[in-house]
Design a protein around this motif. Structure first.
Motif, PDB file in Angstrom:
ATOM      1  N   TRP A 281       0.834  -1.207   0.000  1.00  0.00           N
ATOM      2  CA  TRP A 281       0.000   0.000   0.000  1.00  0.00           C
ATOM      3  C   TRP A 281       0.861   1.245   0.000  1.00  0.00           C
ATOM      4  CZ3 TRP A 281      -2.944   2.563   4.519  1.00  0.00           C
ATOM      5  CH2 TRP A 281      -3.878   3.474   4.024  1.00  0.00           C
ATOM      6  N   GLN A 284       1.896   1.728  -3.513  1.00  0.00           N
ATOM      7  CA  GLN A 284       0.786   2.179  -4.343  1.00  0.00           C
ATOM      8  C   GLN A 284       0.510   3.657  -4.138  1.00  0.00           C
ATOM      9  OE1 GLN A 284      -2.337  -0.501  -3.182  1.00  0.00           O
ATOM     10  NE2 GLN A 284      -1.886  -1.976  -4.791  1.00  0.00           N
ATOM     11  N   LEU A 285       0.574   4.107  -2.886  1.00  0.00           N
ATOM     12  CA  LEU A 285       0.310   5.518  -2.608  1.00  0.00           C
ATOM     13  C   LEU A 285       1.379   6.420  -3.209  1.00  0.00           C
ATOM     14  CD1 LEU A 285      -0.850   5.339   1.129  1.00  0.00           C
ATOM     15  CD2 LEU A 285      -2.268   5.891  -0.844  1.00  0.00           C
ATOM     16  N   GLY A 288       2.322   4.181  -7.359  1.00  0.00           N
ATOM     17  CA  GLY A 288       1.432   3.362  -8.172  1.00  0.00           C
ATOM     18  C   GLY A 288       0.257   4.096  -8.761  1.00  0.00           C
ATOM     19  N   ASN A 289       0.179   5.420  -8.612  1.00  0.00           N
ATOM     20  CA  ASN A 289      -0.951   6.185  -9.130  1.00  0.00           C
ATOM     21  C   ASN A 289      -0.448   7.293 -10.047  1.00  0.00           C
ATOM     22  OD1 ASN A 289      -2.847   4.720  -7.518  1.00  0.00           O
ATOM     23  ND2 ASN A 289      -2.234   5.972  -5.766  1.00  0.00           N
ATOM     24  N   ALA A 290      -1.368   7.777 -10.893  1.00  0.00           N
ATOM     25  CA  ALA A 290      -1.012   8.900 -11.753  1.00  0.00           C
ATOM     26  C   ALA A 290      -0.779  10.166 -10.933  1.00  0.00           C
ATOM     27  CB  ALA A 290      -2.111   9.129 -12.796  1.00  0.00           C
ATOM     28  N   PRO A 292       0.545  10.724  -7.457  1.00  0.00           N
ATOM     29  CA  PRO A 292       1.125  10.075  -6.275  1.00  0.00           C
ATOM     30  C   PRO A 292       0.894  10.886  -5.013  1.00  0.00           C
ATOM     31  CG  PRO A 292       2.855  11.061  -7.623  1.00  0.00           C
ATOM     32  CD  PRO A 292       1.584  11.175  -8.403  1.00  0.00           C
TER      33      PRO A 292
END
Length: 325
Positions: A281, A284-285, A288-290, A292
């Motif tokens: 996690w 991802q934070l 892993g995201n467009a 961040p």
């Protein structure tokens, strides 16, 4: 003509309580460090520099990330505003936090229990010094020596729902296919199984080394007293192996808490966050995201650091109690 030599004037003695008292001698100059002291500092300097560059500074930067509102622009320019504990509150209020915490606890506890139990059983088995014991023990080290990406990819292929060898074996005995990596019921079980397989060799090596330090005379005396194999293990091996077991479990705990690559390669934390842990996690934070979220991602990472630190302090306290007279 006579020459007289003048002696330096001596300060008059002070009289204290009826007895003369001279002035205290001048203080000695501090001694310069000896060659041994310089050598000691020379040996400590590389270790200290390594700890500062690769431990202290990254930890400081991670704490700073968790206390500021970083965006992609501010991450590059370094002008992120200070937000205090806001990122931690965001993490605690996130609906993913509770499942990730539960998965982390289950993943760590189950892996530690099975890795230690299997490793101890194998260590006792190989302690018998039978034929080819050294060769077989070396073969058990293969999962530990392989790169994690290779191990995780191998397990992903074995547990593939359509072409995996595990489902092929189940089909051979009349059991239908299981969605090991794509089912919320089995995804966490799959990554736990793979991590147990990878961690058993470490427990085997450390515990086997601990068994080597136990004198064989104790087992001979116990056998003469009529103790069977189980009694010798429970009353001799297990208590004498307790210090080695403690450090093995502590190191296993620290390693298992931060396991990321195995889970990410096999399931990416899914499906539907069914195998998401705090380590995955956090990634991802942050990455892993467009868009961040660097601050919350760093906050989750700091929670893992604090957890490992707490268990480390508990271990140190227990060791001090055991060593106290």
């Amino acid at each position: 003509m006579t020459h007289t030599t003048q002696l330096p004037d001596r300060q008059p003695a002070r009289v204290r309580n009826g007895t003369p008292h001279t002035a205290p001698p001048p203080t000695r100059q501090r001694r310069r460090p000896s060659s041994q002291q310089w050598a000691a500092w020379g040996f400590l300097a590389p270790v200290t520099l390594y700890l500062i560059l690769f431990y202290a500074y990254p930890l400081y930067r991670n704490i700073d990330l968790s206390l500021r509102h970083y965006t992609v622009r501010s991450f590059v320019q370094g002008d992120a505003p200070f937000t205090g504990p806001a990122n931690y509150l965001t993490v605690f209020q996130d609906p993913t936090f509770a499942p990730a915490l539960l998965h982390t606890a289950l993943f760590t506890a189950v892996c530690l229990a099975f890795q230690y139990a299997i490793g101890l059983a194998l260590a006792v088995f190989f302690n018998q010094h039978f034929r080819l014991s050294t060769t077989l023990r070396a073969l058990f080290l293969v999962p530990w020596l392989l790169p994690l990406i290779v191990s995780a990819s191998t397990w992903s292929w074995m547990l593939n729902s359509d072409s995996g060898i595990v489902n092929a074996a189940l089909h051979a005995v009349g059991i239908g296919p299981v969605s090991w990596l794509t089912s919320p019921t089995w995804s966490l079980v799959s990554v736990i199984t793979a991590n147990i397989w990878i961690g058993v060799p470490f427990n085997l090596v450390v515990l086997h080394s601990g068994l080597q330090s136990i004198p064989t005379s104790l087992y001979e005396a116990a056998a003469l007293d009529g103790a069977n194999a189980w009694q010798r293990f429970w009353h001799l091996t297990f208590p004498l192996l307790r210090p080695v077991s403690a450090i093995t479990l502590l190191l296993g705990l620290v390693y298992t808490l931060k396991v990321f690559d195995i889970i990410w390669i096999m399931t990416r934390g899914g499906p539907a966050d069914s195998s998401t842990t705090l380590a995955t996690w956090s990634y991802q934070l942050g990455f892993g995201n467009a868009m961040p979220a660097f601050g919350p991602g760093a906050a989750v990472g700091n929670l893992l650091v604090v957890t490992a630190l707490v268990f480390g302090l508990i271990y140190v306290k227990v060791q001090r109690k055991q060593q106290a007279p």
